[in-house]
Design a protein around this motif. Structure first.
Motif, PDB file in Angstrom:
ATOM      1  N   ALA A  55       0.835  -1.197   0.000  1.00 14.66           N
ATOM      2  CA  ALA A  55       0.000   0.000   0.000  1.00 14.66           C
ATOM      3  C   ALA A  55       0.872   1.249   0.000  1.00 14.66           C
ATOM      4  N   SER A  56       0.237   2.397  -0.219  1.00 11.08           N
ATOM      5  CA  SER A  56       0.974   3.664  -0.320  1.00 11.08           C
ATOM      6  C   SER A  56       1.746   3.970   0.962  1.00 11.08           C
ATOM      7  N   GLU A  57       1.107   3.744   2.125  1.00 14.39           N
ATOM      8  CA  GLU A  57       1.771   4.038   3.395  1.00 14.39           C
ATOM      9  C   GLU A  57       3.001   3.158   3.592  1.00 14.39           C
ATOM     10  N   ASP A  61       6.993   4.391   3.947  1.00  8.49           N
ATOM     11  CA  ASP A  61       7.805   4.115   5.137  1.00  8.49           C
ATOM     12  C   ASP A  61       9.005   3.219   4.835  1.00  8.49           C
ATOM     13  N   THR A  62       8.818   2.213   3.992  1.00  8.77           N
ATOM     14  CA  THR A  62       9.873   1.209   3.798  1.00  8.77           C
ATOM     15  C   THR A  62      10.784   1.478   2.603  1.00  8.77           C
ATOM     16  N   ILE A  63      10.327   2.311   1.642  1.00  5.85           N
ATOM     17  CA  ILE A  63      11.133   2.533   0.437  1.00  5.85           C
ATOM     18  C   ILE A  63      11.416   4.015   0.198  1.00  5.85           C
ATOM     19  N   GLU A  68      15.083   8.624  -0.137  1.00  2.00           N
ATOM     20  CA  GLU A  68      15.277  10.068  -0.010  1.00  2.00           C
ATOM     21  C   GLU A  68      16.479  10.376   0.887  1.00  2.00           C
ATOM     22  N   LYS A  69      16.544   9.720   2.021  1.00  3.12           N
ATOM     23  CA  LYS A  69      17.649   9.959   2.957  1.00  3.12           C
ATOM     24  C   LYS A  69      18.984   9.574   2.344  1.00  3.12           C
ATOM     25  N   SER A  70      18.988   8.522   1.553  1.00  6.55           N
ATOM     26  CA  SER A  70      20.242   8.043   0.953  1.00  6.55           C
ATOM     27  C   SER A  70      20.755   9.002  -0.110  1.00  6.55           C
ATOM     28  N   VAL A  71      19.868   9.424  -1.043  1.00  7.38           N
ATOM     29  CA  VAL A  71      20.322  10.256  -2.166  1.00  7.38           C
ATOM     30  C   VAL A  71      20.518  11.720  -1.774  1.00  7.38           C
ATOM     31  N   SER A  72      20.035  12.109  -0.589  1.00  8.80           N
ATOM     32  CA  SER A  72      20.198  13.509  -0.176  1.00  8.80           C
ATOM     33  C   SER A  72      21.659  13.873   0.049  1.00  8.80           C
ATOM     34  N   GLY A  73      22.511  12.860   0.257  1.00  8.78           N
ATOM     35  CA  GLY A  73      23.930  13.127   0.479  1.00  8.78           C
ATOM     36  C   GLY A  73      24.743  13.244  -0.795  1.00  8.78           C
ATOM     37  N   GLN A  85       2.982   5.615  -4.343  1.00 11.18           N
ATOM     38  CA  GLN A  85       1.735   5.067  -4.846  1.00 11.18           C
ATOM     39  C   GLN A  85       1.674   3.579  -4.524  1.00 11.18           C
ATOM     40  N   PRO A  86       0.497   2.972  -4.630  1.00 11.74           N
ATOM     41  CA  PRO A  86       0.431   1.515  -4.435  1.00 11.74           C
ATOM     42  C   PRO A  86       1.357   0.799  -5.411  1.00 11.74           C
ATOM     43  N   ASN A  87       2.221  -0.040  -4.878  1.00 10.98           N
ATOM     44  CA  ASN A  87       3.146  -0.889  -5.657  1.00 10.98           C
ATOM     45  C   ASN A  87       4.395  -0.171  -6.161  1.00 10.98           C
TER      46      ASN A  87
END
Length: 280
Positions: A55-57, A61-63, A68-73, A85-87
């Motif tokens: 699901a979207s949530e 949370d998991t991806i 985002e945190k990884s590529v921000s550096g 989005q879903p999937n």
């Protein structure tokens, strides 16, 4: 001396200056390249990650957040936009103008490799795409008919798409709309319990029974032939008769514990042509 005074006192000199400027202008215009669709490197990279059934949530949370945190550096990152989005998770990374996208894409892949093991096990590996305006569609074709959209999509997949891909200059063909064939296996928990079969055994049997395995090479005179064992399912009846468990002759087939149907997948994107269901 003012420019106006110089022009009045030396008209011949000013005339020569103007002529030289005009000549240089004509030469510059004649050598200037003109392109209807110029090749512009937009400093944007998209990270696409697919997680079927989530699901979207859960996607966020998991991806999405870990990506985002990884590529921000990564160096020269300007802004990061995301869409869960879903999937599927879509993370758009915008860099400063002038950034070398090849190097930026390489840095993004390195950052994603560091978190790959922390992503859900069933999630596919993140795909890094460089934003390319030339990849925008230049021609859109519509297709409709009296038959259902599943037949139209299969017809387009087997014939029309392949012919278009052979046209010189065509990079890729993307089809939107229509239903695709899907074999649904509905497993009954009470029958699993009755036959003492685990759900994981059903999944393993389906995976093992639907695969082609290379069997090596055979020398045939002065030729070398490749041999493979064909194991992919050919029809629904073959799936129904799949052996899930064999306990010393006590065979449990898929039809004993599940209902197998030849159906259509759920349509998530609809395409309308002249007010009728179709493809594009």
């Amino acid at each position: 001396m003012k420019l106006s005074d110089f022009a009045i006192k030396r008209p011949v000199t000013m005339l020569m200056v103007v002529v030289v400027i005009l000549i240089l202008g004509f030469v510059s215009v004649s050598k200037m390249s003109i392109d209807l669709l110029p090749d512009v490197d937009v400093p944007v990279i998209v990270v696409l990650t697919t997680y079927p059934g989530a699901a979207s949530e859960e996607i966020e949370d998991t991806i999405t957040k870990p990506v985002e945190k990884s590529v921000s550096g990564v160096e020269n990152v300007k802004t990061i936009l995301s869409d869960s989005q879903p999937n599927v998770s879509v993370v758009q990374v915008r860099f400063k103008w002038g950034t070398d996208l090849d190097i930026a894409a390489m840095n993004v892949r390195e950052k994603l490799d560091l978190i790959r093991r922390t992503l859900p096990e069933n999630a596919e590996a993140p795909i890094v795409l460089k934003m390319d305006p030339s990849m925008m569609p230049v021609l859109i074709l519509g297709m409709e008919g009296e038959r259902d959209t599943m037949y139209l999509r299969q017809l387009a997949d087997d014939t029309i798409v392949k012919q278009i891909e052979r046209v010189e200059g065509v990079s890729s063909v993307i089809m939107v709309g229509g239903a695709q064939r899907q074999v649904r296996v509905r497993v009954y928990p009470d029958k699993l319990s009755g036959y003492k079969v685990a759900f994981s055994q059903v999944i393993s049997a389906l995976k093992a029974g639907n695969i082609n395995v290379p069997a090596g090479e055979v020398d045939y005179g002065n030729r070398e032939l490749l041999v493979k064992t064909t194991g992919e399912f050919q029809d629904v009846e073959e799936i129904k008769n799949l052996v899930v468990v064999n306990r010393q002759g006590a065979i449990v087939r898929l039809r004993d514990i599940a209902d197998v149907q030849d159906a259509e997948e759920e349509v998530k994107i609809y395409s309308r042509i002249n007010k009728n269901d179709g493809l594009r």
